[in-house]
Design an enzyme around this catalytic site. Structure first.
Site, PDB file in Angstrom:
ATOM      1  N   ILE A 165       0.843  -1.196   0.000  1.00  0.00           N
ATOM      2  CA  ILE A 165       0.000   0.000   0.000  1.00  0.00           C
ATOM      3  C   ILE A 165       0.879   1.247   0.000  1.00  0.00           C
ATOM      4  O   ILE A 165       0.593   2.222  -0.701  1.00  0.00           O
ATOM      5  CB  ILE A 165      -0.951   0.013   1.221  1.00  0.00           C
ATOM      6  CG1 ILE A 165      -1.718  -1.316   1.324  1.00  0.00           C
ATOM      7  CG2 ILE A 165      -1.918   1.179   1.111  1.00  0.00           C
ATOM      8  CD1 ILE A 165      -2.505  -1.682   0.081  1.00  0.00           C
ATOM      9  N   ASP A 166       1.957   1.225   0.768  1.00  0.00           N
ATOM     10  CA  ASP A 166       2.916   2.330   0.738  1.00  0.00           C
ATOM     11  C   ASP A 166       3.476   2.527  -0.673  1.00  0.00           C
ATOM     12  O   ASP A 166       3.594   3.654  -1.161  1.00  0.00           O
ATOM     13  CB  ASP A 166       4.082   2.043   1.694  1.00  0.00           C
ATOM     14  CG  ASP A 166       3.790   2.482   3.122  1.00  0.00           C
ATOM     15  OD1 ASP A 166       2.658   2.915   3.383  1.00  0.00           O
ATOM     16  OD2 ASP A 166       4.686   2.369   3.964  1.00  0.00           O
ATOM     17  N   ILE A 167       3.844   1.433  -1.306  1.00  0.00           N
ATOM     18  CA  ILE A 167       4.433   1.515  -2.638  1.00  0.00           C
ATOM     19  C   ILE A 167       3.418   2.046  -3.651  1.00  0.00           C
ATOM     20  O   ILE A 167       3.747   2.878  -4.503  1.00  0.00           O
ATOM     21  CB  ILE A 167       4.962   0.128  -3.066  1.00  0.00           C
ATOM     22  CG1 ILE A 167       6.134  -0.274  -2.159  1.00  0.00           C
ATOM     23  CG2 ILE A 167       5.394   0.128  -4.524  1.00  0.00           C
ATOM     24  CD1 ILE A 167       6.572  -1.711  -2.299  1.00  0.00           C
ATOM     25  N   ALA A 170       2.968   5.731  -3.148  1.00  0.00           N
ATOM     26  CA  ALA A 170       4.120   6.459  -3.685  1.00  0.00           C
ATOM     27  C   ALA A 170       3.979   6.658  -5.188  1.00  0.00           C
ATOM     28  O   ALA A 170       4.264   7.739  -5.712  1.00  0.00           O
ATOM     29  CB  ALA A 170       5.407   5.700  -3.369  1.00  0.00           C
TER      30      ALA A 170
END
Length: 391
Positions: A165-167, A170
């Site tokens: 989810i972070d990726i 980003a």
């Protein structure tokens, strides 16, 4: 591509810093402001058991290449002045503060825009600007449905082994910032670009989202099997014990697979002639294919499937992955540190002499930034160090 671009990174952990590394890889000058009170980005301390690194942990090095680090105490007014002066000179700011915290520190978009009207400000939050909950990837994987779908049939819900989810967030922020840079070129005005982990997660549910929205079916755990295609995502074991994943997406590919496995009669079986029937009879099909694959040598089978253009791959560990030529081309290398590029496309005007800096130690470039970027004199730098405003 961005050799004249100045980026100020006020972000920590994974999502925001990966955006900073993206711009660094394309030639931008990236200054990473780190919290002096915590001795820098928290991921500097996120080490696996037995990891023998300095404050550049393996986790930290994954998204912090190409940057210069300054340690600042933002509780002190002199520290906040430093950041504001850096923002005045910057083209892009990347932040990941919890909503409200950026205003308290005077580094929010509205405050910095007064100093620099052309500023593009990229902001990542967990749940959006109106929700001050702290956003963590694992929690978002749970709340956005990813964990519910992930796991073996009848098993416990599982999060993915990377902070996906972070990726994803980003990548969304990169897209927004690139659009903002294009708009800046056309209009001369800066912009606030906001992305939340929740929005990024929901927008990435893709076909699983529409399986519910259109088909009215709540996706369930299926291991690695695809809910709409068979045999797609199914894993089988060869004679040597290697795991092979199949991604058969068409009836023609399925027929070719049956020929390679010496079971052509299966392709003519009414239960398996079309994808719809194969999905309906997935369990029986898996048993039949498992028996056939188990009689095959890995190398012979893979060669035959590649010749027949059947999508398949060997399940590899990361040692095997990074031994592939394609992976070796993406490895960043500097002394004892190694990492992986975050950007894999063309660099266009990237200068031949360009060298990507290794991940910095905490505060490695503090004096350099103060003297060469902000033009502070030696006495002022000494006073700031003595006061603990920087380190």
């Amino acid at each position: 591509m961005f050799d004249s671009l100045k980026v100020l990174e006020l972000a920590t952990v994974l999502a925001g810093p990966s955006v900073g590394q993206f711009f660094a890889e394309l030639g931008a000058s990236v200054i990473k402001v780190e919290n002096l009170l915590t001795q820098g980005d928290v991921t500097r301390t996120w080490k696996v058991p037995g990891e023998a690194t300095d404050d550049r942990s393996a986790y930290f090095t994954s998204v912090n290449w190409g940057k210069k680090s300054i340690l600042v105490d933002l509780r002190q007014e002199r520290g906040r002045i430093i950041v504001r002066e850096l923002a005045r000179q910057s083209d892009v700011v990347i932040s990941s503060y919890k909503p409200g915290d950026d205003r308290k520190l005077g580094v929010d978009y509205e405050s910095l825009r007064e100093l620099n009207p052309r500023l593009i400000y990229g902001r990542i939050t967990g749940y959006g600007p109106q929700d001050d909950r702290v956003g963590y990837d694992a929690v978002l994987q749970a709340e956005a449905g990813f964990m519910f779908m992930n796991g073996e049939v009848g098993g416990r819900s599982l999060k993915m082994p990377v902070a996906l989810i972070d990726i994803l967030a980003a990548h969304h922020l990169k897209e927004g910032l690139l659009l903002a840079l294009l708009n800046l070129e056309r209009t001369g005005t800066g912009h606030l670009v906001e992305v939340s982990l929740l929005d990024a997660a929901l927008s990435s549910l893709a076909n699983q989202g529409t399986n519910w929205l259109v088909g009215g079916k709540i996706p369930q755990k299926k291991g690695s099997a695809h809910p709409n295609i068979a045999p797609y995502g199914d894993v089988f074991t060869t004679l040597e014990g290697d795991e092979i994943l199949l991604a058969v997406g068409t009836d023609r590919q399925f027929s070719s697979l049956c020929d390679v496995l010496n079971i052509p009669e299966i392709a003519a079986d009414p239960r398996y002639q079309t994808n719809i029937e194969r999905v309906h009879n997935r369990a029986d099909l898996h048993i039949t294919l498992s028996e056939a694959v188990r009689q095959q040598h890995t190398a012979t089978l893979m060669t035959a499937m590649q010749a027949a253009r059947i999508p398949a791959g060997i399940v590899q560990n990361l040692a095997q992955v990074f031994d592939m030529e394609a992976a070796r081309r993406l490895i960043l290398d500097s002394a004892s540190l190694r990492g992986v590029k975050t950007y894999v496309g063309p660099t266009f005007t990237h200068p031949e002499s360009f060298h990507l800096l290794p991940p910095p130690t905490a505060g490695q470039h503090t004096r350099e930034i103060l003297t060469q970027v902000l033009n502070y004199d030696v006495q002022t730098v000494a006073e700031l160090l003595q006061a603990g405003a920087v380190r």
